[in-house]
Enzyme design. Structure first.
Site, PDB file in Angstrom:
ATOM      1  N   ARG A 263      12.468  10.658  24.170  1.00 42.46           N
ATOM      2  CA  ARG A 263      11.544  10.548  25.456  1.00 42.46           C
ATOM      3  C   ARG A 263      11.110   9.068  25.391  1.00 42.46           C
ATOM      4  NH1 ARG A 263       5.446  11.445  25.385  1.00 42.46           N
ATOM      5  NH2 ARG A 263       4.667  12.953  27.209  1.00 42.46           N
TER       6      ARG A 263
ATOM      7  N   GLU B 273      -0.029  14.066  30.958  1.00 39.36           N
ATOM      8  CA  GLU B 273      -1.172  14.350  30.587  1.00 39.36           C
ATOM      9  C   GLU B 273      -2.288  14.710  31.932  1.00 39.36           C
ATOM     10  OE1 GLU B 273      -1.468  13.744  25.788  1.00 39.36           O
ATOM     11  OE2 GLU B 273      -2.656  12.429  27.225  1.00 39.36           O
TER      12      GLU B 273
ATOM     13  N   GLU C   6       4.439  16.080  22.952  1.00 42.72           N
ATOM     14  CA  GLU C   6       3.700  15.088  22.016  1.00 42.72           C
ATOM     15  C   GLU C   6       3.042  15.651  20.822  1.00 42.72           C
ATOM     16  OE1 GLU C   6       0.832  12.440  23.817  1.00 42.72           O
ATOM     17  OE2 GLU C   6       2.195  12.109  25.670  1.00 42.72           O
TER      18      GLU C   6
END
Length: 379
Positions: free
Chosen positions: A83, A174, A276
């Site tokens: 990523r 996020e 994450e």
């Protein structure tokens, strides 16, 4: 690259937490696009800081102590996806399309897939800050929508030119409180949806083999996820996958993550990834810059150690694997290669900034692969 179609938005979604199960209207809006597919379980590592680290002298070693290329070490350990975040115009010139293409090319050569993480900012974007890139700061809203599409398409187009098609693309990072504040903030739901739709459209137009993902932090907060994704569905955002951040020392017990992911699977029928997660292998510090996690026992009963780093990785993966209908599709360790190297700090605008994360990397302070890397590759 110009947008293919005008982007519309349906009515404003409800602001409150939705009912316990998907309503008929919600189910109809979702359709059949999110049905489970026989994808493999992703064992991923975010390595966004790798190129900067390498440029400032970082050395990486296999578990036996021999030096090697970090990407190849990840691949040989069983990691199958990397990523990489992308910023628009960062002060230090890192985490741009240039580095994403380089990492994507290296990943492909090593037999791994790529996930692209668009922040739509010149620096960090997270629930507490979603700042516009300087070049977009004064754009009228319609031009801002076009900028999201064009930036997304340009980066993905550069990857396509290099022969790399990502498997997953995050449209925002996020985005619990929206993105590109104030235009796409949580209290501007139609505009937030249009910006997210612009990014998803660019993914589908430019990298049609990739899933367009929406990503929230606080993986144990079901109310926050329902509010966000109910509104995304109500406003017609064409997302393909759901991403969650889950750090056990911040986001509550595993039971909360489990309840949330299971509910999301039933409610939306989309592939789900924990994109994450991390845990410290030590409380030590290698660069003189204070670590973010300094508690010797970040979660009660689990002191910082290589063993507990592996334990938490396995525990999170088990939750994801058990998501209903096979919709739990993978786990990605955040900044696995971000070891402490002078000059490669967290702030792109401050060359003197340090790294507060090196005690949560999957390489130790000598650059040697930790047991957690092998654990990740064998999930």
């Amino acid at each position: 690259m110009k947008r293919r179609t005008a982007i519309g938005a349906a009515g404003l979604g409800a602001l409150g937490v939705a009912a316990a199960s998907a309503t008929p209207a919600l189910a109809e809006a979702l359709g059949d696009k999110g049905g489970p597919r026989p994808d493999t379980f992703v064992r991923g590592a975010d390595i966004s800081g790798l190129i900067k680290n390498e440029d400032y002298g970082a050395v990486y070693r296999k578990a036996n102590g021999r030096t090697g290329d970090a990407v190849k070490i990840l691949a040989s350990s069983g990691v199958d996806l990397v990523r990489a975040k992308v910023w628009v115009d960062p002060a230090d010139g890192y985490n741009t399309a240039t580095q994403v293409v380089e990492l994507g090319t290296r990943a492909k050569r090593a037999g791994m897939d790529l996930m692209v993480d668009f922040h739509y900012s010149d620096a960090w974007a997270d629930p507490g800050k979603q700042f516009k890139p300087a070049a977009w700061a004064e754009l009228p809203f319609e031009d801002l929508v076009s900028a999201v599409y064009d930036h997304t398409a340009d980066v993905l187009g550069a990857l396509a030119d290099a022969g790399v098609e990502p498997a997953l693309v995050q449209v925002g990072n996020e985005t619990n409180g929206g993105l590109l504040w104030p235009d796409g903030r949580w209290d501007q739901l139609e505009q937030m949806a249009r910006l997210l739709t612009a990014g998803c459209d660019a993914v589908h137009d430019t990298a049609p083999g990739a899933k367009a993902m929406l990503h929230l932090a606080e993986g144990g907060d079901n109310g926050a996820f329902r509010w966000f994704f109910d509104n995304a569905v109500a406003n017609g955002v064409p997302f393909d996958a759901i991403g969650a951040s889950y750090y056990p020392y911040w986001h509550g017990p595993l039971s909360g993550l489990e309840a949330n992911l299971n509910d999301l699977a039933v409610r939306y029928g989309k592939p789900i990834y924990v994109v994450e997660t991390a845990y410290p292998f030590t409380t030590g510090d290698s660069d003189g810059f204070a670590n973010i996690i300094t508690d010797p026992e970040p979660v009660a009963g689990y002191p910082a150690s290589p063993e507990n780093q592996s334990y938490w990785l396995e525990a999170v993966a088990e939750v994801v694997r058990n998501v209903p209908d096979g919709l739990g599709r993978g786990v990605i360790w955040w900044e696995a290669t971000w070891t402490g190297v002078e000059g490669a700090g967290w702030d792109p605008a401050d060359p003197a900034s340090g790294n507060g994360w090196e005690n949560q990397a999957l390489f130790d302070f000598d650059g040697k692969a930790l047991p957690g890397l092998r654990t990740l590759g064998k999930l």
